[in-house]
Design an enzyme around this catalytic site. Structure first.
Site, mmCIF file in Angstrom:
data_model
loop_
_atom_site.group_PDB
_atom_site.id
_atom_site.type_symbol
_atom_site.label_atom_id
_atom_site.label_comp_id
_atom_site.label_asym_id
_atom_site.label_seq_id
_atom_site.Cartn_x
_atom_site.Cartn_y
_atom_site.Cartn_z
ATOM 1 N N CYS A 103 -77.958 -46.249 36.212
ATOM 2 C CA CYS A 103 -76.527 -45.976 36.353
ATOM 3 C C CYS A 103 -75.746 -47.294 36.283
ATOM 4 O O CYS A 103 -75.775 -47.958 35.262
ATOM 5 C CB CYS A 103 -76.256 -45.191 37.633
ATOM 6 N N HIS A 117 -79.077 -40.671 36.325
ATOM 7 C CA HIS A 117 -79.944 -40.884 37.481
ATOM 8 C C HIS A 117 -81.263 -40.139 37.278
ATOM 9 O O HIS A 117 -81.316 -38.927 37.501
ATOM 10 C CB HIS A 117 -79.274 -40.371 38.757
ATOM 11 N N GLU A 130 -83.798 -40.122 39.105
ATOM 12 C CA GLU A 130 -84.285 -39.621 40.398
ATOM 13 C C GLU A 130 -83.564 -38.345 40.835
ATOM 14 O O GLU A 130 -83.988 -37.681 41.787
ATOM 15 C CB GLU A 130 -84.134 -40.710 41.471
#
Length: 208
Positions: A81, A190, A192
């Site tokens: 990011c 992102h 994750e």
């Protein structure tokens, strides 16, 4: 497998990233210690918020020379990011700010470009968007299929970095979603927070 150092400089959602790495069985250490970063096999630079503030905080840690030295020695680095944007040369987010300069390009606001195209898209670009993989051979995309969706949250985007783009996302403007140059990688989204598809990118990075 050696551990992954997740750089803690006061910016970034470190808990969800560390949790995702743990879920994958990847040993990681959240750290701001130079010797821990030096001892790692790979480095992740997370980031949320404003570019200028994040670069100032990173400078204050004294870690920029450490990061650049490790990258020069061939150690894989991935920015996530804002961390991806910080890999570029400069940002025009509320002024002009110097980046790490590890990948050619700059960071610019999306809103004026969307307006110039007559598009009334909401900014920030927030939510799920598909990847268009346009450059083969990117090792962190080895298990990623064209068209898979990732989770984005950003108001600024990379520009003048076309030579390093491995995958794009379409949000009225073409958003560099994955960039890489040598052993330096960046994801605008992102991983994750992107479910199985995102986890496959973290896993591929850990296997470099």
């Amino acid at each position: 497998m050696s551990y992954v150092a997740v750089i803690d400089y006061g910016v970034g959602n470190l808990f969800s990233l560390a949790s995702s790495l743990k879920f994958l069985g990847i040993e990681s250490v959240v750290t701001s210690e130079p010797e821990v970063i030096t001892g790692a096999g790979k480095i992740i630079l997370p980031g949320v918020g404003a570019f200028g503030d994040a670069m100032e905080k990173l400078r204050d840690t004294g870690l920029i020379p450490v990061i650049k030295k490790e990258v020069s020695a061939g150690k894989p680095l991935m920015g996530i990011c804002l961390g991806m944007q910080m890999l570029l040369e400069k940002s025009y987010e509320y002024g002009e700010h110097e980046g790490l300069g590890l990948i050619k390009g700059s960071v610019r606001p999306m809103a004026p470009d969307l307006k110039a195209m007559g598009l009334d898209y909401k900014v920030p670009h927030m939510g799920w968007n598909s990847l268009e993989i346009t450059r083969g051979g990117c090792p962190i995309l080895k298990a990623t299929r064209d068209g898979e969706h990732m989770y984005f949250v950003h108001s600024f985007y990379g520009c003048e970095c076309e030579d390093s783009v491995a995958a794009w996302a379409d949000y009225g403007v073409r958003v560099p979603a994955v960039v890489y140059s040598g052993n330096v990688f960046g994801c605008q989204f992102h991983p994750e927070k992107s479910g199985r598809a995102g986890l496959s990118i973290l896993k591929a990075f850990s296997e470099l």
